[in-house]
Design a protein around this motif. Sequence first.
Motif, PDB file in Angstrom:
ATOM      1  N   ASP A   1       6.479  -4.776   4.068  1.00 24.45           N
ATOM      2  CA  ASP A   1       6.309  -3.454   4.689  1.00 24.45           C
ATOM      3  C   ASP A   1       6.558  -2.383   3.644  1.00 24.45           C
ATOM      4  O   ASP A   1       7.104  -2.649   2.577  1.00 24.45           O
ATOM      5  N   ALA A   2       6.124  -1.181   3.987  1.00 24.20           N
ATOM      6  CA  ALA A   2       6.178  -0.074   3.029  1.00 24.20           C
ATOM      7  C   ALA A   2       6.651   1.199   3.715  1.00 24.20           C
ATOM      8  O   ALA A   2       6.751   1.267   4.943  1.00 24.20           O
TER       9      ALA A   2
ATOM     10  N   PHE B   1       6.861   1.346  -3.651  1.00 25.07           N
ATOM     11  CA  PHE B   1       6.885   1.914  -2.301  1.00 25.07           C
ATOM     12  C   PHE B   1       7.049   0.843  -1.218  1.00 25.07           C
ATOM     13  O   PHE B   1       6.950   1.141  -0.036  1.00 25.07           O
ATOM     14  N   TYR B   2       7.302  -0.394  -1.644  1.00 23.10           N
ATOM     15  CA  TYR B   2       7.410  -1.512  -0.695  1.00 23.10           C
ATOM     16  C   TYR B   2       8.814  -2.096  -0.723  1.00 23.10           C
ATOM     17  O   TYR B   2       9.174  -2.814  -1.658  1.00 23.10           O
TER      18      TYR B   2
ATOM     19  N   ASN C   1       7.471  -6.273  -2.739  1.00 22.71           N
ATOM     20  CA  ASN C   1       7.037  -5.569  -3.955  1.00 22.71           C
ATOM     21  C   ASN C   1       6.740  -6.520  -5.111  1.00 22.71           C
ATOM     22  O   ASN C   1       5.779  -6.326  -5.844  1.00 22.71           O
TER      23      ASN C   1
ATOM     24  N   PHE D   1       0.573   3.241   2.451  1.00 22.81           N
ATOM     25  CA  PHE D   1       0.913   2.030   1.701  1.00 22.81           C
ATOM     26  C   PHE D   1       0.763   0.761   2.533  1.00 22.81           C
ATOM     27  O   PHE D   1       0.350  -0.281   2.017  1.00 22.81           O
ATOM     28  N   ASN D   2       1.129   0.823   3.814  1.00 25.30           N
ATOM     29  CA  ASN D   2       0.994  -0.365   4.651  1.00 25.30           C
ATOM     30  C   ASN D   2      -0.471  -0.767   4.806  1.00 25.30           C
ATOM     31  O   ASN D   2      -0.807  -1.950   4.758  1.00 25.30           O
TER      32      ASN D   2
END
Length: 411
Positions: free
Chosen positions: A386-387, A74-75, A79, A392-393
């Motif tokens: 960032d995501a 998700f990044y 990642n 996620f962030n």
Amino acid sequence: MLLQKIRLMSKKKRIIIIGGGAAGFFTAANLDENKYYVTILEQNGDVLQKVKISGGGRCNVTHACFDPRDLVQFYPRGNRELLSVFTKFQPGDTMDWFETRNVPLKIEKDNRVFPTTDSSQSIINAMIDEVRNKKFEVKTQVSVSEIIKQDDEYLIKTKQGDFVADIVIYTTGSSPKSLKIIENLGHKIIEPVPSLFTFNIKDDLLKDIPGTSFANAEIQIPSLKTEESGPLLITHWGLSGPAVLKISAWEARKLAQLKYQFEIEVNFISTPISEVEKQFKDFKNSNPKRTVGQSKIFDVTNRFWNKILEVCKIDPEKQIANLSGKEMNHIFEYLCQKKLRVSGKSTFKDEFVTAGGVDLKEINFKNMTSKILPNFYLAGEVLDIDAVTGGFNFQACWSEAWLISQDINTK
């Protein structure tokens, strides 16, 4: 006895945390108060402002994805580096941390995690209470102008006076000023560009129907050979929703190079045009006298269906059996292959995120230390990480902050 206590206190090292956001506060909340004097410097009048507004004021704390290998997907940026970070502290650990501090959490259908109070203040209070109980100092409206390395210490200059630190934790976010300060200390900066933004589009199909949503749509950017799927929302300015936000995150840098002028193709119902054609003809054969305006064939709102008929100049009172092949093809094209011209972006306020920041090659992800500066830690959006939306962030902030606190506590 008093003299012994004074000597013990004098051995405490001074930690300055620059930035009173999620990463800064979570680091402080997990530091050992018996070993360190900790001061948080926040340039705004209040701390944890982004936490407060996130998730529409509910605070999307994290995401219920408990396998680090799945989580890093998700990044768009970071990642590879975050894989080792998440093996040490992942969403399950975040949930445990808050729940053991009397903040019960809930997992919603889309796996986003929120406090059961549906109030970000619950999250804020937990961290503030932890920091206050440790008797750490929090100074607001203190804007750092420069950091100077002096032997084994750092001199932190502000308009409100200077501070001296043995250890600096830099969690400022990605403002140009904060990135310039860290660049002046020798770090390389990847130029920040917006991520997570909505598309500005002027098109008759979208006109006058803001608020219309689609449970699952597909968006392509043909020039970049990329596509995303997910919920989609028509706004006053164009298109938003997770599908748009995801594709804006993954292609943030390329879209900046295009100056946010590009064409997209939208399939509003995520169904191949051949399948749509078959469904339509089957319905037409079974309901030949039904008016086209009253024909509920596909999973779209009546408002959107009639908007398609309006833009295609098809009389909604016309019997479906009397539609020409050309008219049907127009409908199929608008449903499944609608080309739209994007002419700009709008910031997605609740989740304002940038792609860019400190070059990840200069960070040791075992403990989030700078490879260039001794006793200098970095976390949060100041990094080129960032995501997509969904908590996620924040999870990156919690995990990075945890690594920092654990590393410092063992010194």
